[in-house]
Design a protein around this motif. Structure first.
Motif, short mmCIF file in Angstrom:
data_model
loop_
_atom_site.label_atom_id
_atom_site.label_comp_id
_atom_site.label_asym_id
_atom_site.label_seq_id
_atom_site.Cartn_x
_atom_site.Cartn_y
_atom_site.Cartn_z
N SER A 85 1.14 -8.30 3.52
CA SER A 85 1.54 -7.07 4.20
C SER A 85 1.64 -5.88 3.24
CB SER A 85 2.88 -7.27 4.91
OG SER A 85 3.89 -7.51 3.96
N HIS A 86 1.36 -6.12 1.96
CA HIS A 86 1.42 -5.08 0.93
C HIS A 86 2.80 -4.44 0.86
CE1 HIS A 86 -2.88 -5.33 0.25
NE2 HIS A 86 -3.06 -5.28 1.57
N LYS A 87 3.83 -5.29 0.85
CA LYS A 87 5.19 -4.80 0.78
C LYS A 87 5.90 -5.38 -0.43
CE LYS A 87 6.16 -3.57 5.47
NZ LYS A 87 7.23 -3.23 6.33
N ILE A 88 6.70 -4.52 -1.05
CA ILE A 88 7.56 -4.93 -2.14
C ILE A 88 8.98 -4.63 -1.70
CG2 ILE A 88 8.21 -4.52 -4.54
CD1 ILE A 88 5.33 -3.45 -4.94
N VAL A 89 9.84 -5.65 -1.75
CA VAL A 89 11.24 -5.47 -1.38
C VAL A 89 12.08 -5.74 -2.62
CG1 VAL A 89 13.14 -6.26 0.08
CG2 VAL A 89 10.81 -6.14 1.01
#
Length: 167
Positions: A85-89
């Protein structure tokens, strides 16, 4: 030899190798390797009371200046990367008080009775001031400002690096 050297340097200067960089959890963690991130230094000018052993009567009042340093432990920062999802948390822990300091030389006293002005008054007052400062330092407002500063600092560290990556 000179022609070979010129040819080598020309090829070296004109060759532009493009590299692909992938954001991974371990590469983000390397950015945040330092342990403590101090995000707030605050100076208090305050007055506290020193009471007798029964805690009923005030022996004297002491005015003091103290500093508080608050921040987060970067080793408690949790990073998760979802490549699909191309997400960095990045989860930032609550801020804590990292250091308190009272200026012992700047303490001023107002005694209720002269008998309390003894040789050990400075040590007793220092302990009371330090305890008062620690209580004030653990207020939610101070710690929430320190956490907000930590979030902003981490965002400032990570954002330019992530923006260089492809979509």
């Amino acid at each position: 030899v000179i022609i070979g050297l010129v040819f080598f340097l020309t090829n070296l200067l004109h060759s532009k190798k493009e590299t692909v960089t992938t954001v991974t959890k371990s590469s983000l963690e390397k950015i945040l390797e330092i342990s403590d991130l101090s995000t707030l230094d605050f100076t208090y000018n305050s007055i506290t009371d020193v009471k007798d052993q029964d805690k009923k009567n005030v022996k004297y009042h002491v005015a003091y200046e103290g500093t508080v340093t608050a921040g987060i432990d970067l080793q408690k920062v949790d990073i998760s990367v979802n490549e699909d999802s191309h997400k960095i948390v990045i989860t930032v822990p609550d801020a804590t008080v990292q250091n308190t300091n009272v200026d012992m030389g700047g303490m001023d006293f107002i005694f209720e009775k002269k008998k309390y002005d003894t040789e050990t008054v400075s040590q007793e007052a220092y302990k009371a001031c330090l305890k008062d400062l620690e209580n004030k330092a653990n207020e939610n407002t101070l710690l929430s400002m320190a956490k907000e500063n930590a979030v902003n600092a981490i965002t400032a560290l990570v954002s330019p690096w992530v923006e260089q990556m492809n979509d």
